[in-house]
Write an enzyme that holds these catalytic residues in place. Sequence first.
Site, PDB file in Angstrom:
ATOM      1  N   ASP A  25       7.599  -0.166   4.663  1.00  0.00           N
ATOM      2  CA  ASP A  25       7.204   1.232   4.800  1.00  0.00           C
ATOM      3  C   ASP A  25       7.631   1.701   6.180  1.00  0.00           C
ATOM      4  OD1 ASP A  25       5.912   3.684   4.010  1.00  0.00           O
ATOM      5  OD2 ASP A  25       4.300   3.191   5.401  1.00  0.00           O
ATOM      6  N   SER A  26       7.759   3.008   6.323  1.00  0.00           N
ATOM      7  CA  SER A  26       8.118   3.551   7.624  1.00  0.00           C
ATOM      8  C   SER A  26       6.991   3.369   8.631  1.00  0.00           C
ATOM      9  CB  SER A  26       8.461   5.044   7.505  1.00  0.00           C
ATOM     10  OG  SER A  26       7.366   5.766   6.982  1.00  0.00           O
ATOM     11  N   TYR A  57       9.221   9.174   8.807  1.00  0.00           N
ATOM     12  CA  TYR A  57      10.528   9.417   8.207  1.00  0.00           C
ATOM     13  C   TYR A  57      10.631  10.811   7.574  1.00  0.00           C
ATOM     14  CZ  TYR A  57      12.245   4.522   8.318  1.00  0.00           C
ATOM     15  OH  TYR A  57      12.706   3.284   8.684  1.00  0.00           O
ATOM     16  N   GLY A  58       9.503  11.412   7.256  1.00  0.00           N
ATOM     17  CA  GLY A  58       9.457  12.561   6.348  1.00  0.00           C
ATOM     18  C   GLY A  58      10.381  13.716   6.663  1.00  0.00           C
ATOM     19  N   CYS A  88       7.074   3.269   0.146  1.00  0.00           N
ATOM     20  CA  CYS A  88       7.205   4.507   0.908  1.00  0.00           C
ATOM     21  C   CYS A  88       7.882   5.521   0.000  1.00  0.00           C
ATOM     22  CB  CYS A  88       8.046   4.246   2.160  1.00  0.00           C
ATOM     23  SG  CYS A  88       8.473   5.723   3.107  1.00  0.00           S
ATOM     24  N   ASN A  89       7.232   6.646  -0.225  1.00  0.00           N
ATOM     25  CA  ASN A  89       7.812   7.655  -1.110  1.00  0.00           C
ATOM     26  C   ASN A  89       9.070   8.279  -0.527  1.00  0.00           C
ATOM     27  OD1 ASN A  89       6.029   8.461  -3.658  1.00  0.00           O
ATOM     28  ND2 ASN A  89       4.653   7.782  -2.040  1.00  0.00           N
ATOM     29  N   THR A  90       9.076   8.517   0.789  1.00  0.00           N
ATOM     30  CA  THR A  90      10.251   9.136   1.409  1.00  0.00           C
ATOM     31  C   THR A  90      11.469   8.223   1.295  1.00  0.00           C
ATOM     32  OG1 THR A  90       8.842  10.334   2.963  1.00  0.00           O
ATOM     33  CG2 THR A  90      11.156  10.139   3.519  1.00  0.00           C
ATOM     34  N   GLU A 173      -3.267   9.121  10.286  1.00  0.00           N
ATOM     35  CA  GLU A 173      -2.827   8.144  11.280  1.00  0.00           C
ATOM     36  C   GLU A 173      -3.611   8.259  12.590  1.00  0.00           C
ATOM     37  OE1 GLU A 173       1.380   7.800  11.711  1.00  0.00           O
ATOM     38  OE2 GLU A 173       1.530   6.805   9.766  1.00  0.00           O
ATOM     39  N   CYS A 207       2.272  10.116  -1.742  1.00  0.00           N
ATOM     40  CA  CYS A 207       2.406   9.535  -0.403  1.00  0.00           C
ATOM     41  C   CYS A 207       1.396   8.411  -0.320  1.00  0.00           C
ATOM     42  CB  CYS A 207       2.152  10.580   0.674  1.00  0.00           C
ATOM     43  SG  CYS A 207       2.163   9.898   2.364  1.00  0.00           S
ATOM     44  N   THR A 208       1.819   7.272   0.188  1.00  0.00           N
ATOM     45  CA  THR A 208       0.933   6.107   0.209  1.00  0.00           C
ATOM     46  C   THR A 208      -0.164   6.230   1.259  1.00  0.00           C
ATOM     47  OG1 THR A 208       2.581   4.970   1.599  1.00  0.00           O
ATOM     48  CG2 THR A 208       2.634   4.538  -0.773  1.00  0.00           C
ATOM     49  N   HIS A 209      -0.107   7.261   2.108  1.00  0.00           N
ATOM     50  CA  HIS A 209      -1.219   7.533   3.024  1.00  0.00           C
ATOM     51  C   HIS A 209      -2.398   8.189   2.298  1.00  0.00           C
ATOM     52  CE1 HIS A 209       1.743   6.939   6.205  1.00  0.00           C
ATOM     53  NE2 HIS A 209       0.825   7.123   7.135  1.00  0.00           N
TER      54      HIS A 209
END
Length: 289
Positions: A25-26, A57-58, A88-90, A173, A207-209
């Site tokens: 993931d980023s 990364y977005g 990571c979706n991006t 974050e 988004c994994t967040h």
Amino acid sequence: MQAVSLIMIQPFFIMKNKQSIGVFDSGYGGLTVFKSIIGKLPEYNYIYFGDNARAPYGDHSFETIYQYTLECVEWLFAQGCPLVILACNTASAKALRSIQQNVLPYKYPNHRVLGVIRPTAEIVGEYTQTKRIGVMGTRGTINSESYLMEINKFFPGVQIAQQSCPMWVPLIENNEHLSPGADYFVEKYVNELLSKDSNIDCIVLACTHYPLLVPKIREILPPEINLLGQSDIVADSLVLYLQNHPELESQIAKEGKTAFFTSGDQEDFNSSASIFFGEEIVAIRASPY
């Protein structure tokens, strides 16, 4: 909290001799997916790599995200990971297809890279009665229109409304996602999405967040709307993938060991990562570039 079992002594050499599943993931969000993967497949060895030094990364271009993602994937390959999950979706939206089509067949024919978008797209239609789906994600994921394309492949009759949520990742974050200050932005983006289509009855958190915001999102959403996270979906998909690819599955060491790496500051990663993983983490700093 009990620390996760780690491979700490000469990790690069150990991992090369004991092949592992790589998870990339980023930054931190992929840890929500990783947690579910370990829960369903605890017997395997894993390496998690977060490219925190270059996150987020977005808002980067396709070309930049592709280059960053490829560097990290190749680093995981070099550590002995024949299979890498882009949690990571991006990265899945902007780099996965190019890596699968233009790199693996010619440079790494015995390696595989999987993402998080397709497993979600394959089943999302089962969660809607109205055939109206909402997708909430970062600007990069939304602008890529990857969910539109992938969902329409499997459920061509479904209508999709999208909503970018640029403030959600910074809130999470900075560990402010459950504070009263987050309420405004959660309500803002949810209401903006629902205003685009009042018949939405399923929302994908792309988004994994975002699983960390589920309690606040649920406070706003009507109870009849399904809220679909990716963690268990991706983990279940990996279970099936390994069952269907025994030639790859047999290469993975089954010692139940996990190692964490970050390209950023170790102390920052260790402090923030536990928010996503739910346990204390001790990471090793490494650079893929």
